[in-house]
Design an enzyme around this catalytic site. Structure first.
Site, short mmCIF file in Angstrom:
data_model
loop_
_atom_site.label_atom_id
_atom_site.label_comp_id
_atom_site.label_asym_id
_atom_site.label_seq_id
_atom_site.Cartn_x
_atom_site.Cartn_y
_atom_site.Cartn_z
N ARG A 160 20.61 10.96 -10.65
CA ARG A 160 20.79 9.57 -11.07
C ARG A 160 20.73 8.52 -10.19
NH1 ARG A 160 24.10 5.15 -11.24
NH2 ARG A 160 25.91 6.65 -10.56
N ASP A 161 21.97 8.42 -9.46
CA ASP A 161 21.92 7.54 -8.48
C ASP A 161 20.86 7.49 -7.35
OD1 ASP A 161 23.39 5.16 -7.80
OD2 ASP A 161 24.58 6.23 -6.26
N HIS A 173 32.42 7.51 -2.31
CA HIS A 173 30.97 7.46 -2.54
C HIS A 173 30.46 6.50 -1.72
CE1 HIS A 173 27.61 7.34 -5.67
NE2 HIS A 173 27.30 6.33 -5.11
N HIS A 197 27.61 4.78 0.84
CA HIS A 197 26.24 4.64 1.29
C HIS A 197 26.12 4.58 2.57
CE1 HIS A 197 24.12 3.81 -2.78
NE2 HIS A 197 25.40 3.96 -3.09
N CYS A 205 20.80 0.66 -4.86
CA CYS A 205 21.39 0.25 -6.03
C CYS A 205 20.63 -1.16 -6.59
CB CYS A 205 22.87 -0.52 -5.83
SG CYS A 205 23.58 -1.15 -7.26
N ASN A 265 22.23 6.61 -0.52
CA ASN A 265 23.56 7.20 -0.21
C ASN A 265 23.72 8.11 0.96
OD1 ASN A 265 25.11 6.90 -3.14
ND2 ASN A 265 22.86 7.70 -3.63
#
Length: 351
Positions: A56-57, A248, A250, A281, A290
């Protein structure tokens, strides 16, 4: 002008002072971390849950559409590595995130492994209902700690955005669907710069109070350092128990692993990451990928933590998806281990 002797003395004094400050700061952080860890003994201290966000991300920012069958195989391969959480897709408007336009087909097509959760992002009730219809048993909502980011992202204030989740949280509670909460821009924002820890705590508390079982704290543009990460965690842990927190990170400035280590010392035992360092993003200019799951798992295993993840299998998945989408593998550990595995296979074939 200082003489040579005076200059040497001044330098020595400055060095000693800096060393004293570092020692004092380290001691302060160690005592604080030990105290927080003591409070969270309900969670086995040597196990860290990895939340894999690559499908997803990781993929949402790819400009070229990734074929649905590749996404499905990607998720299935991740499911066989020992990961217990694989974020599968997002039920958002394809107008805004075209890469997630095949969300329904992806979620219906994956092979669900026992013991593996497949959460999906659902920013509103429409997305939530579509996700549940496709088989979702866990969803995620998100809010930002930055007013500017929130308004540019979803055209709403922080508090307005959180209120929008009420219908999702109410429906999820009635249907027994778990909800995870994301907080973006927890240390810095691409539009307003540094973000006050108190703002992060405010958003995290709201999401936790509304029923999110876990709050993932996202350094969306990767500007955090161990010091700013610690200050943020200090503030948030006053309103949300540390055992309900995740980080989370990056890796824009190469600080992700250091920040994760800081969180571990603080008592956090849930880490989001993306295989091969995929991600970014679409609404945060300058955000790189990430932190790579392979790098995180390599570090965790080296520190003596358990993850349940087979690192060699994970490396193979990182190589697979990097090849499929035609981009370099962003994991240093992944590339190093892949090279070793290739050499070992070559040597074996010659015997």
């Amino acid at each position: 002008m200082l003489g040579r002797s005076a200059l040497t003395t001044a330098r020595a004094t400055a060095t000693a002072t800096a060393a004293q400050r570092f020692t004092a700061l380290s001691a302060k952080h160690t005592v604080l971390a030990a105290g927080i860890r003591f409070k969270s003994t309900a969670t086995p201290s040597d196990f860290v849950k990895i939340v894999e966000v690559g499908p997803r991300d990781g993929l949402q920012n790819e400009k070229a559409l990734v074929p649905t069958d590749v996404k499905v195989e990607f998720i299935n391969r991740l499911s066989s590595t020992g990961l217990s959480v694989v974020e599968a897709t997002a039920f958002v408007s394809p107008k805004w995130v075209p890469q997630m336009g095949d969300n329904d087909k992806v979620l219906r097509s994956i092979s669900r492994h026992p013991g593996v959760s497949y959460p999906v992002l659902t920013p509103n009730l429409k997305g939530y209902e579509a996700a549940v219809a496709a088989g979702a048993t866990e969803v995620a909502v998100f809010g930002a700690a930055s007013e500017a980011f929130s308004r540019k992202n979803i055209n709403a204030s922080i508090d307005e955005s959180i209120e929008r989740f009420n219908d999702v949280l109410k429906a999820a509670k009635e249907q027994g669907v778990k909800v995870r909460g994301y907080v973006s821009c927890v240390v810095g924002c691409p539009y307003e710069g540094d973000v006050a820890p108190e703002k992060v705590a405010h958003v995290a508390a709201k999401l936790f109070e509304k029923g999110c079982y876990e709050i993932s704290l996202g350094d969306t543009i990767g500007v955090g350092t161990p010091a700013s990460t610690l200050r943020m965690l200090e503030a948030v842990s006053k309103v949300v128990p540390v055992e309900n927190l995740a980080v989370h990170c990056h890796d824009t400035y190469g600080q992700a692993l250091a920040n994760i280590y800081t969180a571990l010392q603080f008592g956090v035992r849930v880490v989001d990451s993306s295989v091969a360092g995929l991600g970014g993003c679409p609404y945060a200019k300058g955000a790189s990928g990430n932190v790579a799951t392979e790098d995180v798992v390599y570090m965790l295993h080296g520190l003596g933590y358990k993850t349940g993840v087979d690192l060699s299998k994970l490396v193979e998945v990182g190589s697979f998806i990097s090849e499929k989408i035609g981009r370099p593998n962003g994991s240093k550990a992944g590339k190093a281990i892949a090279a070793k595995l290739a050499d070992a296979a070559s040597t074996k074939s010659k015997l």
